[in-house]
Scaffold this motif. Sequence first.
Motif, PDB file in Angstrom:
ATOM      1  N   LEU A   1     -14.880   7.580  14.279  1.00 19.51           N
ATOM      2  CA  LEU A   1     -13.480   7.718  13.852  1.00 19.51           C
ATOM      3  C   LEU A   1     -12.528   7.405  15.006  1.00 19.51           C
ATOM      4  CD1 LEU A   1     -15.186   9.527  11.846  1.00 19.51           C
ATOM      5  CD2 LEU A   1     -13.183  10.990  11.678  1.00 19.51           C
ATOM      6  N   ASP A   2     -11.527   6.619  14.715  1.00 16.69           N
ATOM      7  CA  ASP A   2     -10.481   6.337  15.705  1.00 16.69           C
ATOM      8  C   ASP A   2      -9.302   5.670  14.976  1.00 16.69           C
ATOM      9  OD1 ASP A   2     -10.894   5.953  19.111  1.00 16.69           O
ATOM     10  OD2 ASP A   2      -9.062   5.218  18.169  1.00 16.69           O
ATOM     11  N   THR A   3      -8.144   5.722  15.619  1.00 16.05           N
ATOM     12  CA  THR A   3      -7.021   4.947  15.082  1.00 16.05           C
ATOM     13  C   THR A   3      -7.308   3.456  15.256  1.00 16.05           C
ATOM     14  OG1 THR A   3      -5.911   4.877  17.220  1.00 16.05           O
ATOM     15  CG2 THR A   3      -5.326   6.708  15.778  1.00 16.05           C
ATOM     16  N   PHE A   4      -8.122   3.139  16.284  1.00 15.81           N
ATOM     17  CA  PHE A   4      -8.346   1.754  16.714  1.00 15.81           C
ATOM     18  C   PHE A   4      -7.016   1.049  16.944  1.00 15.81           C
ATOM     19  CE2 PHE A   4     -12.250   2.886  14.359  1.00 15.81           C
ATOM     20  CZ  PHE A   4     -13.124   2.825  15.432  1.00 15.81           C
TER      21      PHE A   4
ATOM     22  N   MET B   1     -16.916   3.653  27.766  1.00 17.07           N
ATOM     23  CA  MET B   1     -16.281   4.358  28.878  1.00 17.07           C
ATOM     24  C   MET B   1     -17.185   5.436  29.476  1.00 17.07           C
ATOM     25  SD  MET B   1     -12.367   4.820  27.717  1.00 17.07           S
ATOM     26  CE  MET B   1     -11.961   5.401  29.361  1.00 17.07           C
ATOM     27  N   LEU B   2     -18.275   5.777  28.797  1.00 13.92           N
ATOM     28  CA  LEU B   2     -19.112   6.873  29.290  1.00 13.92           C
ATOM     29  C   LEU B   2     -20.007   6.406  30.435  1.00 13.92           C
ATOM     30  CD1 LEU B   2     -18.375   7.810  26.342  1.00 13.92           C
ATOM     31  CD2 LEU B   2     -20.536   9.027  26.350  1.00 13.92           C
ATOM     32  N   PRO B   3     -20.098   7.215  31.516  1.00 11.87           N
ATOM     33  CA  PRO B   3     -21.064   6.887  32.560  1.00 11.87           C
ATOM     34  C   PRO B   3     -22.486   7.104  32.036  1.00 11.87           C
ATOM     35  CG  PRO B   3     -20.075   9.018  32.989  1.00 11.87           C
ATOM     36  CD  PRO B   3     -19.374   8.460  31.772  1.00 11.87           C
TER      37      PRO B   3
ATOM     38  N   LYS C   1     -11.205   3.920  10.255  1.00 16.20           N
ATOM     39  CA  LYS C   1      -9.947   3.692  10.982  1.00 16.20           C
ATOM     40  C   LYS C   1      -8.836   4.618  10.489  1.00 16.20           C
ATOM     41  CE  LYS C   1      -6.561  -0.097  11.549  1.00 16.20           C
ATOM     42  NZ  LYS C   1      -6.192  -0.017  12.938  1.00 16.20           N
ATOM     43  N   GLY C   2      -8.121   5.228  11.428  1.00 12.05           N
ATOM     44  CA  GLY C   2      -6.973   6.066  11.069  1.00 12.05           C
ATOM     45  C   GLY C   2      -6.909   7.310  11.928  1.00 12.05           C
ATOM     46  N   ASN C   3      -5.790   8.028  11.830  1.00  6.37           N
ATOM     47  CA  ASN C   3      -5.679   9.300  12.542  1.00  6.37           C
ATOM     48  C   ASN C   3      -6.683  10.293  11.922  1.00  6.37           C
ATOM     49  OD1 ASN C   3      -4.641  11.793  13.687  1.00  6.37           O
ATOM     50  ND2 ASN C   3      -2.877  10.547  14.260  1.00  6.37           N
ATOM     51  N   PHE C   4      -7.300  11.119  12.751  1.00  6.33           N
ATOM     52  CA  PHE C   4      -8.313  12.060  12.229  1.00  6.33           C
ATOM     53  C   PHE C   4      -7.797  12.875  11.036  1.00  6.33           C
ATOM     54  CE2 PHE C   4      -9.658  12.527  16.962  1.00  6.33           C
ATOM     55  CZ  PHE C   4     -10.337  11.327  16.914  1.00  6.33           C
ATOM     56  N   ASP C   5      -6.521  13.294  11.091  1.00  5.94           N
ATOM     57  CA  ASP C   5      -6.033  14.149  10.000  1.00  5.94           C
ATOM     58  C   ASP C   5      -5.902  13.375   8.681  1.00  5.94           C
ATOM     59  OD1 ASP C   5      -3.734  12.758  10.579  1.00  5.94           O
ATOM     60  OD2 ASP C   5      -2.570  14.502  11.242  1.00  5.94           O
TER      61      ASP C   5
ATOM     62  N   CYS D   1     -11.820  12.543  22.428  1.00  4.56           N
ATOM     63  CA  CYS D   1     -10.460  12.081  22.108  1.00  4.56           C
ATOM     64  C   CYS D   1      -9.413  12.564  23.106  1.00  4.56           C
ATOM     65  CB  CYS D   1     -10.099  12.456  20.675  1.00  4.56           C
ATOM     66  SG  CYS D   1     -10.512  14.127  20.211  1.00  4.56           S
ATOM     67  N   ASP D   2      -9.819  13.225  24.172  1.00  3.08           N
ATOM     68  CA  ASP D   2      -9.023  13.410  25.405  1.00  3.08           C
ATOM     69  C   ASP D   2      -7.795  14.309  25.346  1.00  3.08           C
ATOM     70  OD1 ASP D   2     -10.769  11.351  26.001  1.00  3.08           O
ATOM     71  OD2 ASP D   2      -9.312  10.147  27.090  1.00  3.08           O
ATOM     72  N   ILE D   3      -7.214  14.537  24.188  1.00  5.13           N
ATOM     73  CA  ILE D   3      -5.918  15.225  24.163  1.00  5.13           C
ATOM     74  C   ILE D   3      -5.992  16.518  23.351  1.00  5.13           C
ATOM     75  CG2 ILE D   3      -4.489  13.184  24.629  1.00  5.13           C
ATOM     76  CD1 ILE D   3      -4.034  12.912  21.594  1.00  5.13           C
ATOM     77  N   TYR D   4      -5.085  17.439  23.688  1.00  7.25           N
ATOM     78  CA  TYR D   4      -5.115  18.806  23.158  1.00  7.25           C
ATOM     79  C   TYR D   4      -5.206  18.867  21.623  1.00  7.25           C
ATOM     80  CZ  TYR D   4      -3.522  23.535  22.060  1.00  7.25           C
ATOM     81  OH  TYR D   4      -3.414  24.801  21.537  1.00  7.25           O
TER      82      TYR D   4
HETATM   83  C1  LIG Z   1     -11.612   7.834  25.728  1.00  6.42           C
HETATM   84  S1  LIG Z   1     -11.385   6.998  24.236  1.00  6.42           S
HETATM   85  C2  LIG Z   1     -13.014   7.044  23.500  1.00  6.42           C
HETATM   86  C3  LIG Z   1     -14.087   6.328  24.308  1.00  6.42           C
HETATM   87  C4  LIG Z   1     -15.311   5.916  23.543  1.00  6.42           C
HETATM   88  N1  LIG Z   1     -16.044   7.056  22.991  1.00  6.42           N
HETATM   89  C5  LIG Z   1     -16.237   5.008  24.323  1.00  6.42           C
HETATM   90  O1  LIG Z   1     -17.450   5.016  24.049  1.00  6.42           O
HETATM   91  O2  LIG Z   1     -15.772   4.245  25.189  1.00  6.42           O
HETATM   92  C6  LIG Z   1     -10.431   8.141  23.290  1.00  6.42           C
HETATM   93  C7  LIG Z   1     -10.054   7.648  21.910  1.00  6.42           C
HETATM   94  O3  LIG Z   1      -9.581   8.744  21.127  1.00  6.42           O
HETATM   95  C8  LIG Z   1      -8.724   8.208  20.131  1.00  6.42           C
HETATM   96  N2  LIG Z   1      -7.914   9.287  19.515  1.00  6.42           N
HETATM   97  C9  LIG Z   1      -7.277  10.318  20.143  1.00  6.42           C
HETATM   98  N3  LIG Z   1      -6.664  11.107  19.248  1.00  6.42           N
HETATM   99  C10 LIG Z   1      -6.912  10.582  18.016  1.00  6.42           C
HETATM  100  C11 LIG Z   1      -6.544  10.970  16.681  1.00  6.42           C
HETATM  101  N4  LIG Z   1      -5.818  12.074  16.442  1.00  6.42           N
HETATM  102  N5  LIG Z   1      -6.980  10.200  15.651  1.00  6.42           N
HETATM  103  C12 LIG Z   1      -7.739   9.093  15.880  1.00  6.42           C
HETATM  104  N6  LIG Z   1      -8.114   8.676  17.134  1.00  6.42           N
HETATM  105  C13 LIG Z   1      -7.712   9.417  18.188  1.00  6.42           C
HETATM  106  C14 LIG Z   1      -7.897   7.176  20.888  1.00  6.42           C
HETATM  107  O4  LIG Z   1      -7.336   6.228  20.007  1.00  6.42           O
HETATM  108  C15 LIG Z   1      -8.944   6.588  21.865  1.00  6.42           C
HETATM  109  O5  LIG Z   1      -9.449   5.370  21.403  1.00  6.42           O
END
Ligand SMILES: C[S@@+](CC[C@H](N)C(=O)[O-])C[C@H]1O[C@@H](n2cnc3c(N)ncnc32)[C@H](O)[C@@H]1O
Length: 258
Positions: free
Chosen positions: A122-125, A68-70, A168-172, A192-195
Amino acid sequence: MTTEFSESKQIMEQLIQVHRSGKIDAGRNIQAGYYRGWGLEYGEMSSIISSLSAYRDALAKARDRGCMLPENKLQNLFIIILFGLESIQGDIIELGSYKGGSAVFMADLVKTFGRSTRVWALDTFAGMPATDPVRDLHNQGDFADTSYEDFKNYSEKMGLDSHLHIVKGNFDQTLDGVIQQAKQFSLAHIDCDIYEAVKYSITGTWPYLANGAYIILDDALQSSCIGALQAAEEELVSARGLRAEQAFPHLVYRKFNQ
Ligand SMILES: C[S@@+](CC[C@H](N)C(=O)[O-])C[C@H]1O[C@@H](n2cnc3c(N)ncnc32)[C@H](O)[C@@H]1O
Protein backbone atom coordinates in the motif's frame (compact mmCIF):
# COMPACT_ATOMS: atom_id res chain seq x y z
CA MET A 1 18.19 -24.80 -0.78
CA THR A 2 18.94 -28.23 0.82
CA THR A 3 22.71 -28.21 0.23
CA GLU A 4 23.03 -24.62 1.34
CA PHE A 5 21.05 -25.33 4.50
CA SER A 6 23.31 -28.27 5.39
CA GLU A 7 26.37 -25.99 5.43
CA SER A 8 24.94 -23.95 8.26
CA LYS A 9 22.85 -26.76 9.64
CA GLN A 10 23.29 -26.12 13.33
CA ILE A 11 22.29 -22.47 13.26
CA MET A 12 19.38 -23.19 10.93
CA GLU A 13 18.13 -25.95 13.22
CA GLN A 14 18.36 -23.60 16.19
CA LEU A 15 16.39 -20.98 14.28
CA ILE A 16 13.69 -23.50 13.39
CA GLN A 17 13.53 -24.72 16.98
CA VAL A 18 13.41 -21.32 18.64
CA HIS A 19 10.66 -20.09 16.31
CA ARG A 20 8.61 -23.25 16.85
CA SER A 21 8.94 -23.62 20.60
CA GLY A 22 10.60 -20.55 22.12
CA LYS A 23 9.01 -19.48 25.40
CA ILE A 24 6.47 -16.66 25.13
CA ASP A 25 7.21 -14.07 27.82
CA ALA A 26 5.47 -10.69 28.17
CA GLY A 27 3.80 -11.25 24.80
CA ARG A 28 6.92 -11.98 22.77
CA ASN A 29 9.30 -14.80 21.92
CA ILE A 30 12.35 -13.01 23.25
CA GLN A 31 14.69 -15.97 22.59
CA ALA A 32 13.82 -15.83 18.89
CA GLY A 33 14.38 -12.07 19.00
CA TYR A 34 17.87 -12.61 20.45
CA TYR A 35 18.74 -15.28 17.86
CA ARG A 36 17.78 -12.99 15.01
CA GLY A 37 18.99 -9.66 16.40
CA TRP A 38 22.25 -10.74 18.06
CA GLY A 39 22.95 -13.18 15.24
CA LEU A 40 22.66 -10.43 12.66
CA GLU A 41 24.54 -7.79 14.65
CA TYR A 42 27.42 -9.86 16.06
CA GLY A 43 27.10 -13.47 14.93
CA GLU A 44 27.29 -15.41 11.69
CA MET A 45 23.67 -14.99 10.70
CA SER A 46 24.32 -12.37 8.07
CA SER A 47 26.90 -14.41 6.16
CA ILE A 48 24.71 -17.52 6.36
CA ILE A 49 21.66 -15.72 4.97
CA SER A 50 23.77 -14.04 2.28
CA SER A 51 24.89 -17.45 1.03
CA LEU A 52 21.32 -18.61 0.31
CA SER A 53 20.14 -18.33 -3.29
CA ALA A 54 16.54 -17.60 -2.21
CA TYR A 55 17.83 -14.55 -0.36
CA ARG A 56 20.18 -13.40 -3.11
CA ASP A 57 17.48 -13.67 -5.80
CA ALA A 58 14.99 -11.66 -3.75
CA LEU A 59 17.68 -9.11 -2.84
CA ALA A 60 18.52 -8.56 -6.52
CA LYS A 61 14.87 -7.75 -7.20
CA ALA A 62 14.65 -5.42 -4.17
CA ARG A 63 17.71 -3.59 -5.48
CA ASP A 64 16.17 -3.38 -8.98
CA ARG A 65 13.38 -1.43 -7.31
CA GLY A 66 15.69 0.91 -5.40
CA CYS A 67 14.81 -0.59 -2.01
CA MET A 68 15.52 1.79 0.87
CA LEU A 69 16.06 -0.97 3.44
CA PRO A 70 19.63 -1.92 4.36
CA GLU A 71 20.54 -5.59 4.06
CA ASN A 72 20.29 -6.37 7.77
CA LYS A 73 16.58 -5.44 7.74
CA LEU A 74 15.97 -7.54 4.63
CA GLN A 75 17.81 -10.43 6.27
CA ASN A 76 15.63 -10.18 9.35
CA LEU A 77 12.53 -10.17 7.14
CA PHE A 78 13.95 -13.28 5.43
CA ILE A 79 14.34 -15.14 8.76
CA ILE A 80 10.89 -14.13 9.99
CA ILE A 81 9.18 -15.10 6.73
CA LEU A 82 10.99 -18.43 6.45
CA PHE A 83 10.86 -19.55 10.09
CA GLY A 84 8.50 -17.23 11.98
CA LEU A 85 5.56 -17.38 9.58
CA GLU A 86 5.79 -21.14 9.14
CA SER A 87 2.75 -21.75 11.32
CA ILE A 88 0.93 -18.39 11.26
CA GLN A 89 -2.01 -18.03 8.88
CA GLY A 90 -2.61 -14.82 6.97
CA ASP A 91 -1.25 -12.50 4.32
CA ILE A 92 1.56 -9.98 4.63
CA ILE A 93 0.69 -6.29 4.51
CA GLU A 94 3.16 -3.49 3.86
CA LEU A 95 2.13 0.08 4.67
CA GLY A 96 4.61 2.25 2.81
CA SER A 97 6.08 0.68 -0.33
CA TYR A 98 7.50 3.64 -2.34
CA LYS A 99 9.16 2.00 -5.39
CA GLY A 100 8.28 -1.46 -4.11
CA GLY A 101 11.68 -2.74 -2.95
CA SER A 102 10.76 -4.49 0.30
CA ALA A 103 7.36 -5.62 -1.06
CA VAL A 104 9.00 -7.28 -4.08
CA PHE A 105 11.55 -8.87 -1.73
CA MET A 106 8.82 -10.42 0.46
CA ALA A 107 6.67 -11.50 -2.51
CA ASP A 108 9.63 -13.19 -4.17
CA LEU A 109 10.37 -15.11 -0.96
CA VAL A 110 6.83 -16.39 -0.42
CA LYS A 111 6.76 -17.49 -4.07
CA THR A 112 10.13 -19.27 -3.74
CA PHE A 113 9.05 -20.95 -0.50
CA GLY A 114 5.90 -22.24 -2.24
CA ARG A 115 3.53 -20.41 0.08
CA SER A 116 0.08 -19.17 -0.91
CA THR A 117 0.63 -15.99 1.16
CA ARG A 118 -0.16 -12.74 -0.63
CA VAL A 119 1.78 -9.52 -0.08
CA TRP A 120 -0.35 -6.37 -0.09
CA ALA A 121 1.72 -3.28 -0.92
CA LEU A 122 0.00 0.00 0.00
CA ASP A 123 1.20 3.49 -0.86
CA THR A 124 -0.01 6.71 -2.41
CA PHE A 125 2.71 6.12 -5.03
CA ALA A 126 2.57 9.92 -5.26
CA GLY A 127 4.55 10.92 -2.18
CA MET A 128 3.87 11.57 1.50
CA PRO A 129 0.49 12.95 2.50
CA ALA A 130 0.39 15.97 4.84
CA THR A 131 2.82 15.48 7.72
CA ASP A 132 2.81 16.77 11.30
CA PRO A 133 5.12 19.80 11.40
CA VAL A 134 6.00 19.22 15.06
CA ARG A 135 6.43 15.44 15.26
CA ASP A 136 7.69 14.64 11.74
CA LEU A 137 10.82 15.58 9.84
CA HIS A 138 9.39 14.48 6.50
CA ASN A 139 7.33 16.84 4.37
CA GLN A 140 4.28 16.37 2.20
CA GLY A 141 5.35 15.13 -1.25
CA ASP A 142 8.55 13.37 -0.12
CA PHE A 143 9.01 10.06 -2.00
CA ALA A 144 6.95 11.25 -4.99
CA ASP A 145 9.56 9.96 -7.46
CA THR A 146 7.79 6.63 -7.94
CA SER A 147 5.07 5.22 -10.17
CA TYR A 148 2.32 2.68 -9.56
CA GLU A 149 2.37 1.65 -13.25
CA ASP A 150 6.13 1.12 -13.25
CA PHE A 151 5.95 -1.01 -10.10
CA LYS A 152 3.03 -3.03 -11.50
CA ASN A 153 4.88 -3.66 -14.79
CA TYR A 154 7.94 -4.86 -12.88
CA SER A 155 5.83 -7.22 -10.78
CA GLU A 156 4.27 -8.70 -13.94
CA LYS A 157 7.64 -9.00 -15.66
CA MET A 158 9.06 -10.92 -12.68
CA GLY A 159 6.04 -13.23 -12.49
CA LEU A 160 5.11 -12.03 -9.02
CA ASP A 161 1.54 -10.98 -9.80
CA SER A 162 -0.26 -13.81 -8.04
CA HIS A 163 1.67 -13.02 -4.83
CA LEU A 164 1.98 -9.24 -4.99
CA HIS A 165 -1.07 -6.97 -4.81
CA ILE A 166 -0.27 -3.31 -5.29
CA VAL A 167 -2.81 -0.86 -3.89
CA LYS A 168 -2.61 2.84 -4.70
CA GLY A 169 -4.01 5.55 -2.43
CA ASN A 170 -3.88 6.99 1.07
CA PHE A 171 -4.13 4.19 3.68
CA ASP A 172 -7.40 5.61 5.05
CA GLN A 173 -8.92 5.15 1.59
CA THR A 174 -7.47 1.71 0.77
CA LEU A 175 -6.98 -0.34 3.96
CA ASP A 176 -10.63 -1.38 4.40
CA GLY A 177 -10.76 -2.84 0.88
CA VAL A 178 -7.55 -4.79 1.48
CA ILE A 179 -8.89 -6.17 4.77
CA GLN A 180 -12.08 -7.36 3.03
CA GLN A 181 -9.98 -9.44 0.65
CA ALA A 182 -7.13 -10.56 2.91
CA LYS A 183 -9.24 -11.19 6.08
CA GLN A 184 -6.16 -11.82 8.25
CA PHE A 185 -2.49 -10.84 8.36
CA SER A 186 0.51 -12.78 9.67
CA LEU A 187 2.90 -9.84 9.30
CA ALA A 188 2.48 -6.07 9.10
CA HIS A 189 5.56 -4.32 7.72
CA ILE A 190 5.01 -0.69 8.67
CA ASP A 191 7.34 1.59 6.72
CA CYS A 192 5.57 4.93 6.40
CA ASP A 193 7.84 7.15 8.55
CA ILE A 194 5.32 9.64 9.93
CA TYR A 195 3.22 9.89 13.09
CA GLU A 196 -0.34 9.78 11.73
CA ALA A 197 0.37 7.11 9.13
CA VAL A 198 2.12 4.77 11.60
CA LYS A 199 -0.68 5.27 14.14
CA TYR A 200 -3.31 4.49 11.49
CA SER A 201 -1.33 1.47 10.29
CA ILE A 202 -1.24 -0.03 13.79
CA THR A 203 -4.85 0.69 14.78
CA GLY A 204 -6.23 -0.25 11.37
CA THR A 205 -4.49 -3.63 11.07
CA TRP A 206 -4.55 -4.65 14.77
CA PRO A 207 -7.97 -6.42 14.81
CA TYR A 208 -6.97 -8.45 11.74
CA LEU A 209 -3.58 -9.67 12.96
CA ALA A 210 -3.44 -13.44 13.53
CA ASN A 211 -2.39 -14.99 16.82
CA GLY A 212 1.39 -14.59 16.96
CA ALA A 213 1.51 -12.12 14.05
CA TYR A 214 4.57 -9.93 13.61
CA ILE A 215 4.43 -6.13 13.64
CA ILE A 216 7.66 -4.78 12.17
CA LEU A 217 8.35 -1.07 12.42
CA ASP A 218 10.95 -0.21 9.83
CA ASP A 219 11.63 3.35 10.84
CA ALA A 220 10.72 3.95 14.49
CA LEU A 221 14.40 3.84 15.52
CA GLN A 222 15.57 6.13 12.70
CA SER A 223 16.82 9.59 13.64
CA SER A 224 14.40 11.09 11.09
CA CYS A 225 11.27 9.33 12.38
CA ILE A 226 10.62 10.25 16.03
CA GLY A 227 6.95 10.71 15.10
CA ALA A 228 6.86 7.05 14.03
CA LEU A 229 8.40 6.05 17.37
CA GLN A 230 5.81 8.12 19.27
CA ALA A 231 2.99 6.39 17.36
CA ALA A 232 4.45 2.98 18.27
CA GLU A 233 4.92 3.96 21.93
CA GLU A 234 1.33 5.20 22.15
CA GLU A 235 -0.39 2.37 20.28
CA LEU A 236 1.75 -0.68 21.05
CA VAL A 237 3.37 0.08 24.41
CA SER A 238 0.89 2.36 26.26
CA ALA A 239 -2.46 1.29 24.78
CA ARG A 240 -1.74 -2.43 24.34
CA GLY A 241 1.04 -3.04 26.87
CA LEU A 242 3.34 -4.79 24.38
CA ARG A 243 7.08 -5.27 24.85
CA ALA A 244 9.46 -5.50 21.88
CA GLU A 245 10.69 -8.92 20.74
CA GLN A 246 13.61 -7.41 18.86
CA ALA A 247 15.24 -3.95 18.64
CA PHE A 248 17.92 -4.58 15.98
CA PRO A 249 17.89 -4.07 12.99
CA HIS A 250 14.33 -2.75 13.45
CA LEU A 251 11.63 -2.91 16.11
CA VAL A 252 9.59 -6.12 16.13
CA TYR A 253 6.46 -6.70 18.22
CA ARG A 254 4.05 -9.64 18.31
CA LYS A 255 0.33 -9.94 18.80
CA PHE A 256 -0.62 -12.93 20.93
CA ASN A 257 -4.24 -13.51 21.82
CA GLN A 258 -4.80 -13.49 25.56
C1 LIG B 1 10.36 5.13 3.31
S1 LIG B 1 9.14 4.99 2.10
C2 LIG B 1 8.92 3.22 1.96
C3 LIG B 1 10.16 2.47 1.50
C4 LIG B 1 9.92 1.11 0.92
N1 LIG B 1 9.33 0.17 1.87
C5 LIG B 1 11.15 0.50 0.26
O1 LIG B 1 11.25 -0.74 0.21
O2 LIG B 1 12.01 1.24 -0.24
C6 LIG B 1 7.69 5.56 2.93
C7 LIG B 1 6.44 5.56 2.07
O3 LIG B 1 5.29 5.72 2.91
C8 LIG B 1 4.27 6.29 2.11
N2 LIG B 1 3.18 6.82 2.98
C9 LIG B 1 3.31 7.54 4.13
N3 LIG B 1 2.10 7.82 4.64
C10 LIG B 1 1.17 7.27 3.80
C11 LIG B 1 -0.26 7.22 3.81
N4 LIG B 1 -0.98 7.77 4.80
N5 LIG B 1 -0.88 6.56 2.80
C12 LIG B 1 -0.16 5.97 1.80
N6 LIG B 1 1.21 6.00 1.75
C13 LIG B 1 1.87 6.63 2.74
C14 LIG B 1 5.00 7.37 1.32
O4 LIG B 1 4.27 7.72 0.16
C15 LIG B 1 6.35 6.68 1.03
O5 LIG B 1 6.40 6.15 -0.26
